[in-house]
Motif scaffolding. Structure first.
Motif, PDB file in Angstrom:
ATOM      1  N   UNK B 216      50.867  36.400 106.254  1.00 36.36           N
ATOM      2  CA  UNK B 216      49.975  35.488 105.498  1.00 36.36           C
ATOM      3  C   UNK B 216      50.830  34.676 104.259  1.00 36.36           C
ATOM      4  N   UNK B 217      51.827  35.767 103.809  1.00 32.03           N
ATOM      5  CA  UNK B 217      52.723  35.284 102.737  1.00 32.03           C
ATOM      6  C   UNK B 217      53.507  33.786 102.895  1.00 32.03           C
ATOM      7  N   UNK B 218      53.909  33.952 104.241  1.00 31.84           N
ATOM      8  CA  UNK B 218      54.749  32.760 104.977  1.00 31.84           C
ATOM      9  C   UNK B 218      54.281  31.873 105.929  1.00 31.84           C
ATOM     10  N   UNK B 219      53.269  32.326 106.526  1.00 34.35           N
ATOM     11  CA  UNK B 219      52.656  31.564 107.645  1.00 34.35           C
ATOM     12  C   UNK B 219      53.451  32.015 108.989  1.00 34.35           C
ATOM     13  N   UNK B 220      54.528  32.627 108.865  1.00 36.10           N
ATOM     14  CA  UNK B 220      55.296  32.757 110.212  1.00 36.10           C
ATOM     15  C   UNK B 220      54.662  33.780 111.002  1.00 36.10           C
ATOM     16  N   UNK B 221      54.637  33.429 112.440  1.00 31.48           N
ATOM     17  CA  UNK B 221      53.632  34.035 113.433  1.00 31.48           C
ATOM     18  C   UNK B 221      54.493  34.461 114.647  1.00 31.48           C
ATOM     19  N   UNK B 222      54.011  35.354 115.375  1.00 26.11           N
ATOM     20  CA  UNK B 222      54.521  35.822 116.603  1.00 26.11           C
ATOM     21  C   UNK B 222      53.470  36.326 117.635  1.00 26.11           C
ATOM     22  N   UNK B 223      53.671  36.013 118.813  1.00 26.00           N
ATOM     23  CA  UNK B 223      52.636  36.534 119.971  1.00 26.00           C
ATOM     24  C   UNK B 223      53.597  37.790 120.451  1.00 26.00           C
ATOM     25  N   UNK B 224      52.864  38.953 120.541  1.00 26.52           N
ATOM     26  CA  UNK B 224      53.333  40.155 120.950  1.00 26.52           C
ATOM     27  C   UNK B 224      52.459  40.832 121.922  1.00 26.52           C
ATOM     28  N   UNK B 225      53.046  41.827 122.715  1.00 27.93           N
ATOM     29  CA  UNK B 225      52.018  42.636 123.470  1.00 27.93           C
ATOM     30  C   UNK B 225      52.002  44.282 122.679  1.00 27.93           C
ATOM     31  N   UNK B 226      50.833  44.900 123.098  1.00 26.19           N
ATOM     32  CA  UNK B 226      50.707  46.400 122.743  1.00 26.19           C
ATOM     33  C   UNK B 226      51.850  47.069 123.854  1.00 26.19           C
ATOM     34  N   UNK B 227      52.672  47.666 123.046  1.00 23.81           N
ATOM     35  CA  UNK B 227      53.512  48.484 124.149  1.00 23.81           C
ATOM     36  C   UNK B 227      53.636  49.964 123.556  1.00 23.81           C
ATOM     37  N   UNK B 228      53.134  50.100 122.409  1.00 26.12           N
ATOM     38  CA  UNK B 228      53.231  51.716 122.196  1.00 26.12           C
ATOM     39  C   UNK B 228      51.771  52.028 121.161  1.00 26.12           C
ATOM     40  N   UNK B 229      51.763  53.160 121.181  1.00 29.28           N
ATOM     41  CA  UNK B 229      50.489  53.476 120.277  1.00 29.28           C
ATOM     42  C   UNK B 229      51.010  54.060 118.977  1.00 29.28           C
ATOM     43  N   UNK B 230      50.309  53.842 117.738  1.00 27.66           N
ATOM     44  CA  UNK B 230      50.874  54.305 116.373  1.00 27.66           C
ATOM     45  C   UNK B 230      50.812  53.218 115.716  1.00 27.66           C
ATOM     46  N   UNK B 231      51.207  53.426 114.356  1.00 31.49           N
ATOM     47  CA  UNK B 231      51.874  54.712 113.764  1.00 31.49           C
ATOM     48  C   UNK B 231      50.663  55.752 113.404  1.00 31.49           C
ATOM     49  N   UNK B 232      51.033  57.018 113.013  1.00 28.76           N
ATOM     50  CA  UNK B 232      49.999  58.119 112.522  1.00 28.76           C
ATOM     51  C   UNK B 232      49.495  57.463 111.394  1.00 28.76           C
ATOM     52  N   UNK B 233      48.222  58.157 111.031  1.00 28.66           N
ATOM     53  CA  UNK B 233      47.424  57.543 109.963  1.00 28.66           C
ATOM     54  C   UNK B 233      48.074  57.930 108.703  1.00 28.66           C
ATOM     55  N   UNK B 234      48.925  59.102 108.495  1.00 26.75           N
ATOM     56  CA  UNK B 234      49.550  59.666 107.481  1.00 26.75           C
ATOM     57  C   UNK B 234      50.719  58.769 107.140  1.00 26.75           C
ATOM     58  N   UNK B 235      51.204  57.816 107.699  1.00 28.48           N
ATOM     59  CA  UNK B 235      52.518  56.917 107.369  1.00 28.48           C
ATOM     60  C   UNK B 235      51.844  55.940 106.416  1.00 28.48           C
ATOM     61  N   UNK B 236      50.591  55.594 106.312  1.00 30.31           N
ATOM     62  CA  UNK B 236      50.125  54.727 105.501  1.00 30.31           C
ATOM     63  C   UNK B 236      50.305  53.266 106.082  1.00 30.31           C
ATOM     64  N   UNK B 237      50.710  53.094 107.228  1.00 28.21           N
ATOM     65  CA  UNK B 237      51.086  51.541 107.835  1.00 28.21           C
ATOM     66  C   UNK B 237      50.041  51.962 108.823  1.00 28.21           C
ATOM     67  N   UNK B 238      49.640  50.433 109.369  1.00 26.60           N
ATOM     68  CA  UNK B 238      48.752  50.421 110.515  1.00 26.60           C
ATOM     69  C   UNK B 238      48.975  49.924 111.525  1.00 26.60           C
ATOM     70  N   UNK B 239      50.420  49.411 111.797  1.00 28.38           N
ATOM     71  CA  UNK B 239      50.972  48.970 113.187  1.00 28.38           C
ATOM     72  C   UNK B 239      52.299  48.742 112.858  1.00 28.38           C
ATOM     73  N   UNK B 240      53.064  48.971 113.852  1.00 29.89           N
ATOM     74  CA  UNK B 240      54.404  48.656 114.107  1.00 29.89           C
ATOM     75  C   UNK B 240      54.886  47.514 114.738  1.00 29.89           C
ATOM     76  N   UNK B 241      56.144  47.276 114.531  1.00 30.93           N
ATOM     77  CA  UNK B 241      56.633  45.907 115.144  1.00 30.93           C
ATOM     78  C   UNK B 241      58.124  46.139 115.702  1.00 30.93           C
ATOM     79  N   UNK B 242      58.413  45.664 116.886  1.00 29.70           N
ATOM     80  CA  UNK B 242      59.828  45.869 117.305  1.00 29.70           C
ATOM     81  C   UNK B 242      60.612  45.051 116.459  1.00 29.70           C
ATOM     82  N   UNK B 243      62.278  45.265 116.332  1.00 27.08           N
ATOM     83  CA  UNK B 243      63.003  44.587 115.453  1.00 27.08           C
ATOM     84  C   UNK B 243      62.947  43.148 115.689  1.00 27.08           C
ATOM     85  N   UNK B 244      62.610  42.508 116.819  1.00 29.55           N
ATOM     86  CA  UNK B 244      62.356  41.259 116.858  1.00 29.55           C
ATOM     87  C   UNK B 244      61.374  40.612 116.136  1.00 29.55           C
ATOM     88  N   UNK B 245      60.111  41.300 116.432  1.00 30.76           N
ATOM     89  CA  UNK B 245      58.817  40.862 115.782  1.00 30.76           C
ATOM     90  C   UNK B 245      59.059  41.009 114.156  1.00 30.76           C
TER      91      UNK B 245
END
Lengths: 108, 277
Positions: B216-245
Motif C-alpha cells: 500500500x505504500x507504493x501501489x506495487x502489486x503481484x499475483x501469486x499462489x498459495x504454495x506453502x503454509x506459514x509463517x508461525x504466529x510467534x514470528x509476528x509476520x502474517x504471510x511470506x513471499x518468495x524472493x520474486x514476490x
C-alpha cells in the motif's frame, strides 16, 4: 529480463561457480549483467547472421515489441533451419569460455 | 609499483568480460550494418551504452518497477487504510475490494466458497526458494545470471512446501510449475476460520489458490499462489513471499518485511497470469 530464447540457455555451471566466489552484491550484479548481456549479443549475432535484410528488420521489430514472446521462435524456425540448435551452440560456446575464465579467476 | 586489487578474482573477471562484451557488441554492430537498422537494435540489447563501466551496476530499477504508475493507487490506499497493521473491519474490507477490483479489472474478493483468510492486511516477510522437483537445486532456479544475482542469496528451504514438490519429476516440470514456485506465498491457512473442522477441504482449496498482494505504500502489486503454509504466529509476520514476490512488491531490500494487503482473486477461467501487475 527474460527473452524468447531463455529456455535454451543453461547457465547453471556459471551460477555454481559464482556461488563459490567471495563477491559483494554489487560485484555479483555487475558480473551477472556482463554475462547476460554478452549472451544476448552472441545470440543476436547468431540469429542475424542467418537472416536476410528484410527478415532482420522484422525480427528486431518483433523483439523490440515483445522480447519474451515465444512466437519469435516460430518466426525464426520458418526462416532458419535448425535455429534452436544454433542458438544453443552459440550460448553453450560462450558459457564454456566464461566458465574457464571463472576457474582462472579463482586461482587469482 | 604494481597495483593489486583487494579482490583480484573480481577484477580479473570484470576486465576480461568487459573486453569480451565490447568485442561482441562491436562485432554485432559492424557485421549487421547497423546503419540500416539503427536505433531498433539499440532498443533490443540490454544496457547497450553503459558497459564497460568503472563502478558496479546497480539494478535498482526493478525495485522501483511500477512505482510511478501505481502512485495513484498508493495514495488511495493510504487514505483508506488504518495507520496500524491490524485486521480490517467489514466496511474497510468492502471499500478496499471495490477499489482493487476497479483498479485491476478482475474480481478481487475476501471469500470464495465461503472460505476466508484469517486476515487481509498484515506483515509479509521474505521466504526462501522451494524445491520444485526431486533433485532440484538453488542454481537451477535462475533463468539467467541476473536472476541469480537478485534472488540466489535467498537460498532454498531445507524442507518442502506444504503441498510437497511442485512437480513429481524434472521431466514432468512445466512452465506452470515454474511460475507457481517463482510467485508463491506462505499463507497462514491453519488460522483460516473453519480450518480445524475441515482440514482436507481447506488443504485442497488453498493449494495454488491465486492471491493479489499489494504494497500500500507504493501501489506495487503481484499475483501469486498459495504454495506453502506459514509463517508461525510467534514470528509476528502474517504471510511470506518468495524472493520474486518480495522483489515485485519493492520489499526485497533491507529487512525484507513490510505491510501488505492480500485478497483472493476469483479467476474461474484461469485467465489472470502470475507475476507483477
Amino acid at each position: 529480463m527474460n527473452y524468447f530464447y531463455t529456455k535454451y540457455i543453461v547457465v547453471e555451471k556459471l551460477i555454481e561457480e559464482f556461488h563459490q566466489m567471495d563477491l559483494s552484491k554489487d560485484e555479483q550484479h555487475h558480473l551477472a549483467l556482463l554475462v547476460d548481456s554478452s549472451l544476448h549479443h552472441a545470440i543476436l549475432d547468431e540469429i542475424l547472421s542467418n537472416l536476410s535484410g528484410q527478415d532482420k528488420k522484422l525480427f528486431l521489430k518483433f523483439l523490440k515489441d515483445d522480447p519474451e514472446n515465444e512466437k519469435l521462435m516460430d518466426f525464426l524456425k520458418d526462416k532458419v533451419e535448425g535455429v534452436e540448435e544454433k542458438i544453443k551452440k552459440a550460448a553453450d560456446d560462450l558459457v564454456k569460455e566464461m566458465h574457464q575464465d571463472m576457474k582462472k579467476a579463482k586461482e587469482k | 609499483m604494481k597495483f593489486t586489487s583487494k579482490r583480484p578474482h573480481f577484477e580479473y573477471l570484470k576486465n576480461k568480460w568487459t573486453a569480451r562484451h565490447k568485442s561482441l557488441q562491436n562485432k554485432l554492430w559492424d557485421k549487421h550494418k547497423i546503419s540500416l537498422i539503427g536505433g531498433l537494435l539499440l532498443l533490443t540489447v540490454p544496457n547497450p551504452i553503459a558497459l564497460p563501466i568503472s563502478q558496479p551496476i546497480h539494478a535498482k530499477d526493478d525495485i522501483l518497477a511500477g512505482f510511478d504508475e501505481n502512485a495513484v493507487l498508493a495514495k488511495k490506499l493510504q487514505d483508506d487504510l488504518p495507520k496500524e497493521v491490524r485486521s480490517l473491519n467489514p466496511d474497510e474490507e468492502e471499500n478496499l475490494l471495490q477499489t482493487l477490483s476497479g483498479y485491476f479489472g478482475f474480481e478481487v474478493t475476501g471469500a470464495i466458497e465461503g472460505i476466508k483468510l484469517n486476515r487481509n492486511f498484515g506483515l509479509i516477510g521474505g521466504e526462501q526458494h522451494l524445491y520444485r522437483y526431486p533433485g532440484d537445486n538453488v542454481y537451477a532456479h535462475a533463468e539467467n545470471t541476473m536472476d541469480w544475482a537478485k534472488y540466489g542469496s535467498a537460498g532454498i528451504a531445507s524442507g518442502l512446501g506444504a503441498w510437497g514438490y511442485f512437480s513429481p519429476s524434472k521431466q514432468e516440470f512445466t512452465d506452470i510449475d515454474k511460475m507457481r514456485e517463482k510467485y508463491y506465498l506462505a499463507i497462514q491457512t491453519f488460522l483460516a476460520p473453519g480450518f480445524a473442522e475441515n482440514v482436507a477441504k481447506y488443504r485442497d482449496f488453498f493449494k495454488y489458490r491465486k492471491i493479489l498482494v499489494i504494497n500500500p505504500k507504493t501501489g506495487q502489486a503481484v499475483v501469486a499462489v498459495v504454495g506453502d503454509a506459514g509463517p508461525a504466529e510467534w514470528t509476528g509476520k502474517h504471510l511470506g513471499g518468495s524472493p520474486e514476490v518480495m522483489d515485485a512488491l519493492g520489499l526485497a531490500m533491507g529487512p525484507r518485511k513490510g505491510p501488505v494487503l492480500y485478497f483472493f482473486i476469483d479467476d474461474k477461467e484461469n485467465k489472470i497470469s502470475l507475476g507483477p501487475k
